[in-house]
Design a protein around this motif. Structure first.
Motif, short mmCIF file in Angstrom:
data_model
loop_
_atom_site.label_atom_id
_atom_site.label_comp_id
_atom_site.label_asym_id
_atom_site.label_seq_id
_atom_site.Cartn_x
_atom_site.Cartn_y
_atom_site.Cartn_z
N VAL A 246 -3.23 -3.04 3.34
CA VAL A 246 -4.51 -3.14 4.03
C VAL A 246 -5.11 -1.75 4.26
N CYS A 247 -4.28 -0.84 4.79
CA CYS A 247 -4.78 0.49 5.11
C CYS A 247 -5.17 1.28 3.87
N GLN A 248 -4.44 1.12 2.80
CA GLN A 248 -4.71 1.87 1.58
C GLN A 248 -5.65 1.15 0.63
N LYS A 249 -6.07 -0.07 1.01
CA LYS A 249 -7.03 -0.87 0.22
C LYS A 249 -6.55 -1.04 -1.22
N VAL A 250 -5.27 -1.44 -1.36
CA VAL A 250 -4.69 -1.68 -2.69
C VAL A 250 -4.28 -3.14 -2.79
N PRO A 251 -4.20 -3.68 -4.00
CA PRO A 251 -4.00 -5.13 -4.15
C PRO A 251 -2.60 -5.63 -3.85
N SER A 252 -1.56 -4.80 -3.97
CA SER A 252 -0.20 -5.32 -3.82
C SER A 252 0.75 -4.24 -3.35
N LEU A 253 1.95 -4.67 -3.00
CA LEU A 253 2.97 -3.72 -2.55
C LEU A 253 3.32 -2.71 -3.65
N PHE A 254 3.13 -3.09 -4.91
CA PHE A 254 3.44 -2.18 -6.02
C PHE A 254 2.45 -1.02 -6.10
N ASP A 255 1.29 -1.16 -5.41
CA ASP A 255 0.27 -0.12 -5.45
C ASP A 255 0.30 0.78 -4.22
N VAL A 256 1.19 0.48 -3.26
CA VAL A 256 1.34 1.31 -2.07
C VAL A 256 1.91 2.68 -2.47
N ASP A 257 1.55 3.72 -1.76
CA ASP A 257 1.85 5.09 -2.18
C ASP A 257 3.31 5.33 -2.55
N THR A 258 4.26 5.00 -1.65
CA THR A 258 5.66 5.32 -1.92
C THR A 258 6.22 4.50 -3.07
N VAL A 259 5.74 3.27 -3.22
CA VAL A 259 6.22 2.41 -4.30
C VAL A 259 5.62 2.84 -5.63
N MET A 260 4.32 3.17 -5.63
CA MET A 260 3.68 3.60 -6.86
C MET A 260 4.29 4.90 -7.37
N ASN A 261 4.75 5.77 -6.48
CA ASN A 261 5.39 7.02 -6.93
C ASN A 261 6.67 6.73 -7.71
N ILE A 262 7.36 5.65 -7.32
CA ILE A 262 8.55 5.24 -8.08
C ILE A 262 8.14 4.76 -9.46
N THR A 263 7.06 3.97 -9.52
CA THR A 263 6.56 3.48 -10.82
C THR A 263 6.16 4.65 -11.71
N HIS A 264 5.55 5.68 -11.13
CA HIS A 264 5.17 6.86 -11.92
C HIS A 264 6.41 7.48 -12.59
N LYS A 265 7.53 7.51 -11.85
CA LYS A 265 8.77 8.06 -12.42
C LYS A 265 9.27 7.17 -13.55
N VAL A 266 9.18 5.84 -13.37
CA VAL A 266 9.59 4.92 -14.43
C VAL A 266 8.71 5.12 -15.66
N SER A 267 7.42 5.32 -15.44
CA SER A 267 6.50 5.55 -16.57
C SER A 267 6.83 6.85 -17.29
N GLU A 268 7.19 7.86 -16.53
CA GLU A 268 7.56 9.14 -17.12
C GLU A 268 8.75 9.00 -18.06
N ILE A 269 9.71 8.16 -17.67
CA ILE A 269 10.92 7.98 -18.47
C ILE A 269 10.67 7.07 -19.67
N THR A 270 9.93 5.98 -19.43
CA THR A 270 9.76 4.96 -20.48
C THR A 270 8.56 5.20 -21.38
N GLY A 271 7.58 5.96 -20.89
CA GLY A 271 6.36 6.17 -21.68
C GLY A 271 5.37 5.03 -21.54
N ALA A 272 5.69 4.03 -20.72
CA ALA A 272 4.79 2.88 -20.49
C ALA A 272 4.00 3.11 -19.21
#
Length: 894
Positions: A246-272
């Motif tokens: 709600v505060c960050q105006k994002v659609p899901s928990l996967f888009d919250v700052d701390t969670v998205m930073n984890i996804t960025h790391k996964v993207s860095e490793i996988t290239g996806a």
């Protein structure tokens, strides 16, 4: 209306806890994800779950106002993780709790203050909509909560929604329960479904619940009758990730700052990256969610296994690893994401950084182990899938799924997921039927082993429960015979010479329980009949009867006889040495390896012990040495060992360690070594001082199952026997090398050096001899179509010698075709070698050796220039070699 402030997730967590501290609440750290003393839960799944005893009044809370941010795991929708933006396994639940202190008025006012005050979250009050329980025929409407919202908070009546039991009443079977009051936030029409009448309660993403207050005020008797509780409680729950959305105006928990930073790391490793394809988005969400869950679960002591919470962890890691493969990553990678998970959360959970090396190692080991399973399983699965698709079948057979599981160790949940990805369904009924048939076969196999058919004997009510008096009585005891069983039937008497079971009214014999073996000894009669019954085992049946298994060596034994029961005291003492050492070993393993270590089984015998424990990898020599030293230090310290029976809660407060899954009564037996050094629940027999253990010696450490290790060790006389035997071997070795014991290592190293030199010299000689012999073979070669063809038998040659000869021949003569054979007893080895020019003309060693080996009853194959095979019939070797010319001619088209 104004937009919410973009607070970060970590900022919101601290803000919530600080707010309720200002309201007199005690801030508690998150409880472990592993439930303590609650067998009803596999993993903690809500903020209030660890506090059940405080809600029921069974235990006194540290304060009657408490606030927490609780780690939670929910896996009921694991198949949907990644497919939707809503589902997740790990989340954090913010909560403020009252145990008989404040109630509805304060809970509602404080919730509203925290959400709307500019000093705190500062959400727009016009976007918030509360709900209350509307009541039904058994439970009244929550008019009090409605009045507070309407009259005290000032919410218009038309903005307070009334919902039924499914939405606004919390209960779980019988026990404390009550109405709920929720607060919904309107994210705006751009988040809505666009349907007319869309409002609070719609399934779309516009109105999102951010707060839920449970007013625990009733007791449900389980039959629909509700009575007021004397102690009324408050249980407030708010999903931290949801508030961050709600505060960050994002659609899901996967888009919250701390969670998205984890996804960025996964993207860095996988290239996806997000948004490339729907399939990649699913995989990125699965990996992000599961690695968060796994990191926290392992930190709290969960280890991958095939059952319980360990299986939940294993399933998450394996599912994440497979989605990594879907993104093109074929080597372990999840462990590389751990650092990011820890970095994003260590401010509130410092234990993550403290245990980072351990967490990373557990994940990497599990990834590597799974890679071996999934690679083979995927190949078989694809072959099975192709077969179904060629037949245009839409159902993947349960038999195939069972074969994947039973033969190749491929998890059924992964099979199910991959089948669904192909637009097919899995015949789960057939799979479960095959699983049940396998269980039945295993059960029958166990039953077939039997135990003379005596263990199942049902004694009548006239046979009393045996009184065990063996803790304080370790010599002899007068007792009465209350039952006798021979040849599977109860008897009034037996005559010497046969096997039997004897039941006494009381006994000093310890029955096999808790991993400790039974006492041995004798039951004798001094009434003049000269009776002697030798006891070689003791078992306790469900009725509490101690069944003394043994043989009546002489005389007659009757029901009603008064006898003297005498245990083998030396053996009992040896068993006690091993059992007390087991407790010291448990303590040492936790100290050296970590708190994740839990006992997974044990066997305590006379001066020997076997201890199974949860750990993810083999212990190093250094770790074993530390554990051994720590146990022996405790032995030398001479700690007093005190056993006492205590109420279970008092035992837990004393720090006694219990086995998970074990059932304990209200009163338990506690063994305390060294006034708190080691305190455990235990019903076994023990020494009175650790010094009596003698020497503790670890003989082996190895794996017995995934995530379970085993240590075998000796104590007392068995350790002395090992030491004496080792010393004798040391003196014998020293004498053989003509050295003093202190010089043995230097002498052995020197001898090994000489042996290596001699071995190298012999190998060089063999190589020269092989080359020389191969050169002689060349003189006997004959021409076939421009190629030099030769065949020969090399007596007693091994495969390495044949290879050396073959390598020499094809390097020496580019147009050579050579087939050599060696016969060693019944074993035949063939080698075919083809030079470069022979291969260019289409003559290949692999094809030649295959045909030659077949004639001798074997098979073979290999590369075009060099190949090996074998045979079973020595009498056919000459015929096989004679075929080489024909094979070469056919290949050349002659």
């Amino acid at each position: 209306m104004h937009d919410p402030k973009p607070f970060g997730l970590n900022e919101l967590r601290e803000m919530f806890l600080s707010f309720f501290e200002s309201k007199g609440h005690l801030r508690l750290p998150s409880f472990s994800l592993i439930p303590q003393n609650d067998a009803s839960l596999l993993l903690i799944n809500s903020g209030m779950a660890p506090m059940k005893p405080w809600f029921t009044g069974e235990q006194e809370p540290p304060r009657h106002r408490v606030c927490t941010c609780q780690k939670c795991i929910r896996t009921g929708d694991i198949e949907n993780i990644g497919k939707t933006a809503r589902h997740g396994t790990y989340f954090e639940m913010l909560g403020n709790f009252s145990f008989g202190d404040y109630f509805k008025k304060d809970a509602i006012h404080w919730g509203w203050e925290f959400l709307t005050s500019p000093e705190w979250v500062g959400l727009d009050p016009d976007r918030l909509y509360p709900s209350v329980f509307e009541g039904n025929e058994t439970t009244p409407a929550d008019d009090e909560a409605f009045r507070i919202w309407n009259e005290e908070i000032g919410i218009p009546a038309d903005r307070i929604f009334k919902f039924g039991k499914a939405d606004n009443f919390w209960e779980h079977g019988s026990g404390p329960c009550g109405p709920c009051s929720e607060i919904y936030y309107d994210r705006g029409p751009e988040w809505g479904c666009g349907k007319p009448g869309c409002t609070v309660g719609c399934d779309c993403d516009r109105y999102i619940e951010v707060w839920n207050i449970v007013f625990s005020q009733f007791d449900n008797d389980g039959e629909g009758h509700y009575t007021e509780l004397k102690q009324k409680n408050i249980d407030t729950g708010m999903g931290l990730e949801r508030l961050a959305c709600v505060c960050q105006k994002v659609p899901s928990l996967f888009d919250v700052d701390t969670v998205m930073n984890i996804t960025h790391k996964v993207s860095e490793i996988t290239g996806a990256h997000y948004g490339e394809t729907p399939a990649k988005d699913v995989s990125l969400r699965v990996i992000t969610d599961h690695i968060r869950s796994a990191t926290f679960m392992i930190c709290d002591g969960v280890l991958p296994s095939n059952e319980g919470r360990g299986y939940v962890l294993r399933r998450l890691l394996r599912r994440a690893a497979r989605h990594g493969k879907l993104l093109g990553v074929n080597e372990p990678f999840l462990y590389k994401v751990c650092d990011t998970v820890i970095h994003e959360n260590e401010g509130h959970y410092p234990e993550l950084r403290e245990r980072q090396d351990y967490i990373t190692k557990v994940i990497r080991v599990e990834e590597e182990n799974f890679a071996k399973t999934i690679d083979g399983g995927l190949k078989i699965f694809n072959e099975m899938l192709k077969g179904h698709q060629e037949k245009r079948e839409k159902t993947f057979s349960g038999a195939d799924a069972f074969k994947l599981y039973d033969t190749y160790g491929f998890p059924i949940d992964l099979t199910l997921e991959m089948v669904e990805e192909q637009g097919m369904t899995l015949d789960q009924d057939a799979f479960h039927q095959l699983m049940e048939e396998q269980r039945q076969r295993a059960r029958k196999a166990r039953e077939a082993l039997g135990d003379l058919g005596w263990a199942g004997v049902e004694f009548g009510k006239d046979v009393p429960e045996t009184q065990f008096v063996g803790y304080g009585c370790d010599t002899v005891l007068d007792a009465k015979v209350v039952a006798i069983v021979a040849e599977g039937q109860q008897r009034d008497e037996i005559i010497g010479g046969g096997e039997a079971i004897v039941v006494l009214d009381k006994t000093p014999f310890y029955a096999e329980m808790g991993g400790q073996v039974a006492d041995h000894g004798v039951i004798a009669c001094e009434s003049g009949r000269g009776m002697l019954f030798e006891v070689h085992d003791v078992q306790k049946n469900k009725g509490g009867k101690y069944m003394h298994y043994g043989r009546l060596m002489e005389g007659t034994l009757k029901v009603g006889d008064t006898v003297r029961a005498q245990i083998d005291l030396d053996r009992r003492r040896a068993v006690m040495r091993a059992h007390s050492a087991t407790h010291l070993l448990d303590k040492a393993l936790r100290a050296v390896l970590g708190d994740h270590v839990h006992q997974a089984g044990s066997l305590v015998e006379a001066d020997r012990l076997r201890f199974d424990f949860t750990h993810f990898s083999a212990m190093t020599a250094e770790e074993l040495a530390k554990v051994s030293a720590m146990v022996n230090e405790a032995v030398l310290a001479g700690y007093d060992i005190v056993t006492e029976e205590l109420p279970i809660e008092q035992a837990k407060q004393k720090g006694a360690i219990a086995l998970f899954g074990e059932k304990y009564g209200d009163v338990v037996r506690v063994v305390d070594m060294g006034q708190g050094y080691s305190v455990e629940f235990c019903g076994g027999t023990h020494l009175d001082n650790t010094a009596k253990v003698g020497v503790f010696h670890i003989s082996s450490e190895f794996s017995v199952a995934s995530g379970v290790r085993r240590i075998e060790a000796t104590t007392g006389m068995a350790s002395l026997e090992v030491m004496n035997r080792n010393q004798e071997l040391l003196f014998q070795a020293a004498a053989a090398l003509k050295a003093k014991p202190g010089e043995l290592r230097e002498k052995a190293e020197a001898a090994m050096g000489e042996i290596r030199q001699l071995h190298q010299a012999v190998e060089k000689f063999k190589a020269r001899e092989a080359v020389s012999e191969a050169e002689r073979f060349l003189f006997a070669a004959h021409e076939v179509g421009g190629l030099k063809v030769l065949t020969a038998t090399v007596p007693d040659a091994d495969a390495d010698r044949l290879r050396k000869m073959g390598d020499f021949l094809k390097d020496k003569e580019p147009n050579v075709v050579a087939v050599l054979a060696a016969i060693n007893g019944e074993k035949i080895t063939f080698l075919a070698a083809c030079g470069k020019e022979a291969v260019q003309k289409g003559v290949k060693a692999g094809e030649i050796v295959k045909q030659v080996s077949a004639i001798a009853g074997g098979s073979g194959g290999g590369k075009p220039d060099s190949a090996m095979g074998g045979g079973k019939d020595p009498l056919m070797v000459d015929n096989a070699l004679a075929m080489v010319d024909n094979v070469v001619s056919m290949k050349l088209g002659l």
